[in-house]
Design a protein around this motif. Structure first.
Motif, PDB file in Angstrom:
ATOM      1  N   LEU A   1      62.327 -70.889  -7.958  1.00  0.00           N
ATOM      2  CA  LEU A   1      62.659 -70.828  -6.542  1.00  0.00           C
ATOM      3  C   LEU A   1      61.865 -71.802  -5.683  1.00  0.00           C
ATOM      4  O   LEU A   1      62.301 -72.150  -4.587  1.00  0.00           O
ATOM      5  N   SER A   2      60.732 -72.247  -6.178  1.00  0.00           N
ATOM      6  CA  SER A   2      59.924 -73.182  -5.386  1.00  0.00           C
ATOM      7  C   SER A   2      60.679 -74.466  -5.101  1.00  0.00           C
ATOM      8  O   SER A   2      60.312 -75.225  -4.199  1.00  0.00           O
ATOM      9  N   LEU A   3      61.769 -74.717  -5.824  1.00  0.00           N
ATOM     10  CA  LEU A   3      62.596 -75.903  -5.603  1.00  0.00           C
ATOM     11  C   LEU A   3      63.475 -75.779  -4.367  1.00  0.00           C
ATOM     12  O   LEU A   3      63.965 -76.770  -3.859  1.00  0.00           O
ATOM     13  N   PHE A   4      63.693 -74.569  -3.882  1.00  0.00           N
ATOM     14  CA  PHE A   4      64.648 -74.336  -2.809  1.00  0.00           C
ATOM     15  C   PHE A   4      63.967 -73.904  -1.517  1.00  0.00           C
ATOM     16  O   PHE A   4      63.222 -72.935  -1.502  1.00  0.00           O
ATOM     17  N   THR A   5      64.272 -74.575  -0.437  1.00  0.00           N
ATOM     18  CA  THR A   5      63.773 -74.123   0.860  1.00  0.00           C
ATOM     19  C   THR A   5      64.412 -72.802   1.249  1.00  0.00           C
ATOM     20  O   THR A   5      63.810 -72.015   1.976  1.00  0.00           O
ATOM     21  N   SER A   6      65.624 -72.534   0.753  1.00  0.00           N
ATOM     22  CA  SER A   6      66.294 -71.276   1.083  1.00  0.00           C
ATOM     23  C   SER A   6      65.481 -70.073   0.584  1.00  0.00           C
ATOM     24  O   SER A   6      65.479 -69.026   1.213  1.00  0.00           O
TER      25      SER A   6
END
Length: 107
Positions: free
Chosen positions: A92-97
């Motif tokens: 999840l660290s890849l997504f700003t969402s």
């Protein structure tokens, strides 16, 4: 006829249809969380899902449904989402969402 939810129809020559739909009272915070949940679910569709991601997506789908129906989401679901977000943090660290949802959940 199948599923006819949120619909109004009348049958017959003298039939009269009336519709009274009352949307759940959504507060701005719930609307913001709903938008963030939908964005994160769209982002998750772009990655190869493992068990953690599938569990998170299922819980997000439940939250999306709950907010859409009731205008809010319960504390137990919010806690479960917090736990699943923590478990899937490496992906999840890849997504700003993900950061948006986490922030709205008070993480």
């Amino acid at each position: 006829m199948g599923d006819v939810s949120h619909s109004t129809f009348a049958i017959g020559s003298h039939a009269r249809a009336e519709s009274h739909h009352h949307a759940a009272g959504h507060d701005p915070a719930a609307e913001e969380l709903l938008a963030a949940v939908r964005e994160l679910r769209a982002d998750l569709a772009r990655v190869r899902a493992d068990d953690r991601i599938r569990a998170l997506d299922e819980e997000l789908a439940g939250a999306e449904d709950e907010i859409s129906r009731t205008g809010t989401t319960g504390e137990s679901r919010r806690q479960r989402l917090r736990e699943l977000l923590t478990d899937a943090q490496t992906v999840l660290s890849l997504f700003t969402s993900a950061g948006t949802v986490a922030g709205l959940l008070g993480m």
